[in-house]
Motif scaffolding. Structure first.
Motif, short mmCIF file in Angstrom:
data_model
loop_
_atom_site.label_atom_id
_atom_site.label_comp_id
_atom_site.label_asym_id
_atom_site.label_seq_id
_atom_site.Cartn_x
_atom_site.Cartn_y
_atom_site.Cartn_z
N GLY B 111 2.12 56.30 56.65
CA GLY B 111 2.79 57.27 55.65
C GLY B 111 3.23 56.93 54.36
N VAL B 112 3.25 57.69 53.43
CA VAL B 112 3.69 57.13 52.18
C VAL B 112 4.83 58.04 51.95
CG1 VAL B 112 3.31 57.07 49.79
CG2 VAL B 112 1.39 56.87 51.43
N ILE B 168 6.85 59.19 60.54
CA ILE B 168 6.65 58.56 61.97
C ILE B 168 6.67 59.35 63.08
CG2 ILE B 168 7.80 56.70 63.57
CD1 ILE B 168 8.87 55.56 60.80
N GLU B 169 7.53 60.03 63.27
CA GLU B 169 7.80 61.06 64.50
C GLU B 169 6.97 62.46 64.33
OE1 GLU B 169 12.06 61.26 65.25
OE2 GLU B 169 11.99 59.37 65.93
N ARG B 170 6.88 62.89 63.22
CA ARG B 170 6.06 64.16 63.40
C ARG B 170 4.60 63.94 62.95
NH1 ARG B 170 7.22 68.35 58.86
NH2 ARG B 170 5.67 66.71 57.91
N ASP B 171 4.60 63.24 61.94
CA ASP B 171 3.11 62.94 61.86
C ASP B 171 2.29 61.62 62.19
OD1 ASP B 171 3.54 65.30 60.13
OD2 ASP B 171 4.26 64.06 58.47
N ARG B 172 3.01 61.07 62.93
CA ARG B 172 2.60 59.82 63.84
C ARG B 172 2.07 58.56 63.01
NH1 ARG B 172 2.56 61.51 68.99
NH2 ARG B 172 1.78 63.76 69.36
N ALA B 173 2.77 58.26 61.59
CA ALA B 173 2.62 57.18 61.20
C ALA B 173 3.06 55.95 61.80
CB ALA B 173 3.25 57.20 59.83
N ASP B 174 2.27 55.07 61.78
CA ASP B 174 2.78 53.37 62.44
C ASP B 174 3.04 52.65 61.36
OD1 ASP B 174 1.49 54.54 65.00
OD2 ASP B 174 -0.48 53.90 64.08
N ALA B 175 3.02 53.06 60.10
CA ALA B 175 3.37 51.77 58.97
C ALA B 175 3.81 52.77 57.69
CB ALA B 175 2.57 51.10 58.51
N ILE B 176 4.68 52.36 57.16
CA ILE B 176 5.06 53.15 55.76
C ILE B 176 4.80 52.34 54.65
CG2 ILE B 176 7.33 53.93 54.65
CD1 ILE B 176 6.57 55.60 56.93
N LEU B 177 4.35 53.14 53.55
CA LEU B 177 4.13 52.48 52.23
C LEU B 177 5.03 53.19 51.25
CD1 LEU B 177 2.38 50.81 50.06
CD2 LEU B 177 0.88 52.85 49.93
N LEU B 178 5.97 52.35 50.71
CA LEU B 178 6.92 53.08 49.69
C LEU B 178 5.66 53.67 48.51
CD1 LEU B 178 9.65 50.57 49.24
CD2 LEU B 178 9.83 52.91 50.44
N CYS B 180 6.19 54.42 45.45
CA CYS B 180 6.76 54.59 43.74
C CYS B 180 7.08 52.89 43.75
CB CYS B 180 7.85 55.29 43.53
SG CYS B 180 8.29 55.23 41.83
N THR B 181 6.45 52.46 42.49
CA THR B 181 6.77 50.96 42.14
C THR B 181 7.98 50.90 41.66
OG1 THR B 181 5.53 51.30 40.00
CG2 THR B 181 4.32 50.34 41.79
N GLY B 182 8.66 51.97 41.42
CA GLY B 182 10.21 51.86 41.01
C GLY B 182 11.25 51.80 42.15
N PHE B 183 10.64 52.02 43.44
CA PHE B 183 11.57 51.86 44.62
C PHE B 183 11.80 50.31 44.73
CE2 PHE B 183 10.03 55.88 46.66
CZ PHE B 183 10.76 56.80 45.86
N LEU B 184 12.68 49.65 44.20
CA LEU B 184 12.81 48.20 43.92
C LEU B 184 13.68 47.65 45.33
CD1 LEU B 184 13.09 47.64 40.06
CD2 LEU B 184 11.01 47.43 41.62
N GLY B 185 13.55 46.86 45.68
CA GLY B 185 14.38 46.08 46.79
C GLY B 185 14.63 46.94 47.92
N LEU B 186 13.87 48.22 48.18
CA LEU B 186 14.11 48.94 49.18
C LEU B 186 13.12 48.60 50.64
CD1 LEU B 186 14.72 51.91 46.90
CD2 LEU B 186 16.33 51.05 48.39
N SER B 187 12.17 47.79 50.48
CA SER B 187 11.47 47.91 51.79
C SER B 187 12.10 47.08 52.77
CB SER B 187 9.98 46.95 51.26
OG SER B 187 10.16 45.71 50.70
N ASP B 188 12.80 46.04 52.35
CA ASP B 188 13.52 45.49 53.50
C ASP B 188 14.71 46.27 54.18
OD1 ASP B 188 11.79 43.09 53.25
OD2 ASP B 188 13.23 41.89 52.20
N LYS B 189 15.22 46.77 53.12
CA LYS B 189 16.31 47.95 53.63
C LYS B 189 15.84 49.09 54.39
CE LYS B 189 19.36 46.81 49.52
NZ LYS B 189 19.67 47.37 48.11
N PRO B 202 6.47 48.50 60.09
CA PRO B 202 6.36 47.61 58.86
C PRO B 202 6.42 48.72 57.63
CG PRO B 202 4.28 47.30 60.18
CD PRO B 202 5.19 48.51 60.92
N VAL B 203 7.17 48.21 56.58
CA VAL B 203 7.42 48.91 55.34
C VAL B 203 6.82 47.79 54.26
CG1 VAL B 203 9.16 49.85 53.82
CG2 VAL B 203 9.44 50.15 56.14
N ILE B 204 6.08 48.49 53.62
CA ILE B 204 5.27 47.77 52.45
C ILE B 204 5.88 48.24 51.17
CG2 ILE B 204 2.87 47.39 51.13
CD1 ILE B 204 1.93 48.17 54.23
N SER B 205 6.15 47.16 50.28
CA SER B 205 6.34 47.46 48.87
C SER B 205 5.03 47.30 48.15
CB SER B 205 7.21 46.33 48.29
OG SER B 205 7.05 46.15 46.87
#
Lengths: 235, 235, 235, 235, 235, 235
Positions: B111-112, B168-178, B180-189, B202-205
């Motif tokens: 999912g994005v 994840i729950e409704r659309d059955r994503a197994d991983a998340i891509l942030l 926007c490249t403006g979402f800084l420092g948020l992948s770990d959080k 997994p969450v990808i910056s």
């Protein structure tokens, strides 16, 4: 009331004779034609597409400000189409989109005969975006520079014929879309040449297809969806 | 020899703190960062994509002239990516392309989570072009302006979490891509927040994914195919 | 020369008021309208499609013999379309095909609002055949019999509105195609109702779309490809 | 901290020289290499894929127990990839998956040149599973047994060149992925040979692509999604 | 001559009562049933699929050596199907493949009701490989362990009914395939329960579908193509 | 109880010898065979498909009234299949649908060898509708009129062989479906001829495949879904 349709040529090379491609179709319309103010001399690459598109958007805004009723972008690659649709409310027509959809309704599969194999990926990409990738039999190229078309004299038609025959006989196209809005006055000639050799299929001029798409929108009071193409955010 | 990677921010708003998103990944590299000279203040529409892309191409040419080894375009929409590839021979990386391909290898579907539903069509279009449409579970939006992200304080993470959970729950994503490249420092959080509620994925910056794509190209001596992206014709 | 367009209603129930759906669009044309000689009272199933199609072919042959220039089949299911194209050389237009292609050019995805969920598979099948399955957001149904439409008074519009809103808000349609050629005079009303509730999108009348497709073919001198639709073999 | 990457060769034939394919890329890493304990002598069929996969899973478990940080399966067919991912939490990389995704980002379409036409269906199947079927121009085969590669001397490169040229010129590939992890030291040579004949395209070594995918995961702290690949149920 | 069909249960838990699922269908046949010699206790993950598949291949070889005429793999996941086909010349039938193809011919779309959401990706993957992904409405799960099915008494049918209703009403399935060969004697009961609540659709037992696929091959003298599934190379 | 299967030949030319194609397969069945009452002399076009389909529906209704248990439509184009399924509750089998699904399970891709290139689009369309377009390697044609098949003597087999070889060697088909139910007694001969030249693949008789599909439905108590194919509305 007479509808005003404007053709925006997305480069800086004058092309006053494009008007002739529309012929009698313009009779019930008001027609104007502009080049973009700044950009490449022709559209022959993904790079050119990028470089000309802001000019298309600017010209689209100007057209709307001028009271124009519908816009046609003068290139089969439809550069700036979606960006321009966000910028204005009046219909913005891409000859590639209009021509591919028309071609798809005339047979099972269509072929495109264009200027150069280097724009094949761009046209295949657009067919994919328009939903018509499976309808596109192939893209054939005559390998001519856009700026050389007008000087090609009698040599162009046989090359278009070769490409069309490849698309029809090898790739099983049932219809042909000319793959450059610079191929003027050639749809009827190619159609006749194909019929003469026993493979008659419809041949579509992208500019003519675009004009009829504009007329369709204007006649039915339709334009692109503003949910799909909302105005850009104010910042 | 130290490789030089340049980040091109495809709008005119200064974003000096982007460098922090790369953290230790930059240690073995030389890094530089520029805005384009002229264009929109942010990229939030198909219109903005069109308007910023010539600036991306110009900055890419300048980067190659400066002896830069690889370029990253600072936007998940990858504006001007293909045009810039035609313009230069050094690798040009799109964070959307890099991030989607990485996400596709970490699960069955990803999912994005992006800024606004109005860029959903652009991201769905790019997933289609990259061949990954069937891997894209959904695009969720937090409805925030790009220029408001830095001032959003503690309110952004919960909204990203909501979007990720939907994916994840409704659309059955197994991983998340942030998204926007403006979402800084948020992948770990976001990763931690998802784990805390029992849905660890997994969450990808996208910027980090892009940097590793650049490192991959540089380490292997690869760049984009010049058959796919030939230099624009001289006219 | 005035072009003559004939509407073939593919069932045996008189529908003289269909002409009104075309309004001023008929001004430059000659128009005639026939029912098929024998067949079902309406088209509401795959069975009806089969039973009416020979009548469509027979009426198409008669139209060509009468000197008609283009034919419109009066049903969104486009019954007998390809068979009729093999039988005649003049353009044969399906309102479903014409309407779906037009809808696909006005946004990223379109929805169809039709009479009954039982014709959903037929419309999904046709979208697949036309290459537009990925552009079709959903088919919504108001659950009304075709023969009850004319007596539905003020109750029909709210149901169409409900279906359109579902398509737009849940299924992310950007444009709406009315899914029955019996929905007369309703495209403008539905368009206005959608705008009134803050979800303005283009609404397409399939008959109007079909007429403009016919006008396009006639204006450009095009018809369906005889390589795709050759005359049936003589035996 | 130095990351430890382990190469698991999914058959029982020793291949100590594989390490050389990674060259300097291993400098910042700890590297180990094992064969599976029991299985076929090479992977050249769907049957071999089945027979080697439990050994891959067992070796993956052992690697995790040994404190290894990431695993590379030494075969372009990626045997046991998903099963091993369920078995362990550390990244498990398939050279086919890594190589295809990398190839897809370097051009519009890529070709694979592999050992034998009999593994073509396996590679086409994997491209489909990875979402990249439409990006795969073709699979060409040099018809060599895996165990004969090391003894093929100077005869292999010309055959790889032939296959690559077919993929490029006939099937319109823009990039080439070597289709066997036994093709050692050949990516640069094939790249040079292609450039020498005027068809320069990127050539990807699948082992090198896999190593960079492992480095990417390790650098970003990512591994495969445990929602996509949960631990097998305890029974 | 009586044909001999062998059921290979791809795990090590005895399942002697499976024979009853075939009922009278076995009357004209000779029937035998084996477990694999070594492997997991049930198939509930991609890991289990990998671990059981060599046993399936070995049992398939043994079956051919025993003079068996056709093989059925006793799992909807079809583990080892293609590997076993390379190993033997007699027909090897997967109940998932047989059941999905049968389901696809009975309606526009089918649903699968299986044991656990964790095997959903495996079944979606197989539908994709079999070409039937667009025919698969959804995979619903009752969340039961395979080894608990036999002890589930009266509680299983209502859960299957819930899943089937979801597939039918929400996801628009027209037919249901039971998603586990351990669901014995339940196709008729689920069919009756669905009819009782007003949503009658065909319900397919995968083992019964597989047996009829075996009978079809045996009756027509067909087996899998040896060009598609050639014997593994001798090394 | 003996099941009664009826073959409906969807044209008006007597074909009493079709029964022989089923051979021993009919032993446990009651069999009857009818032509439709009115329609074309053969099915060789989309036009013929339209013209024969009402007769197929009428004959299907009559079959159900006669107490027949299952119906086979005697044409690979499956004319009237879905309309007939709406009209009756007993299984209605299309040899094209049955044959394509069977072929898809025997290899990775199948080819069809049919009478004429002019029915290629019809068969490609049906493969698309059945979900099997990606499994269809190609449609080859021998260019013979249906009514000339019986008089073609020894000349037909070599032409079928040529078509099959094209499908196998150029288009990578692994199995062959005969593309006309008038190709009687030829599946075994073509199979033998292919084996004799070193390209052995399964060859499927569509009538035989259809009969086994009928037997499968009858043995399992299944018929088409009435949710997918509900009875036509009463008006």
């Amino acid at each position: 009331m007479t509808h005003h349709v404007r053709l925006i040529t997305p480069h800086i090379t004058p092309r006053p004779h494009k008007r002739q491609e529309f012929g009698d179709l313009l009779a019930p319309l008001r027609f104007s034609h502009v080049n973009i103010a700044d950009g490449p001399p022709s559209i022959e690459s993904l790079h050119d597409e990028v470089m000309c598109s802001p000019g298309v958007v600017a010209s689209a805004r100007q057209a709307e400000a001028d009271g124009v009723d519908a816009i046609i972008i003068d290139c089969v690659g439809d550069p700036g189409l979606h960006g321009a649709r966000e910028a204005v409310s009046i219909p913005v027509i891409g000859p590639g989109e209009a021509g591919m959809h028309l071609a798809a309704t005339l047979g099972h599969r269509f072929g495109v005969v264009t200027i150069s194999d280097r724009v094949r990926p761009l046209l295949e990409r657009n067919a994919l975006l328009y939903g018509l990738r499976a309808k596109l039999a192939s893209v054939q190229a005559v390998e001519i520079g856009v700026l050389d078309i007008d000087h090609s004299g009698d040599t162009l038609l046989p090359r278009l014929l070769d490409g069309a025959v490849q698309a029809i006989e090898r790739d099983r196209a049932d219809a042909i879309l000319l793959g450059c809005t610079g191929f003027l006055g050639l749809s009827d000639k190619l159609s006749a040449a194909l019929a003469a050799r026993g493979t008659p299929v419809p041949v579509i001029s992208p500019l003519q297809a675009a004009l009829m798409a504009a007329v369709t929108c204007l006649s039915l009071g339709l334009s692109h969806s503003r949910r799909a193409f909302p105005p850009p955010p104010r910042r």
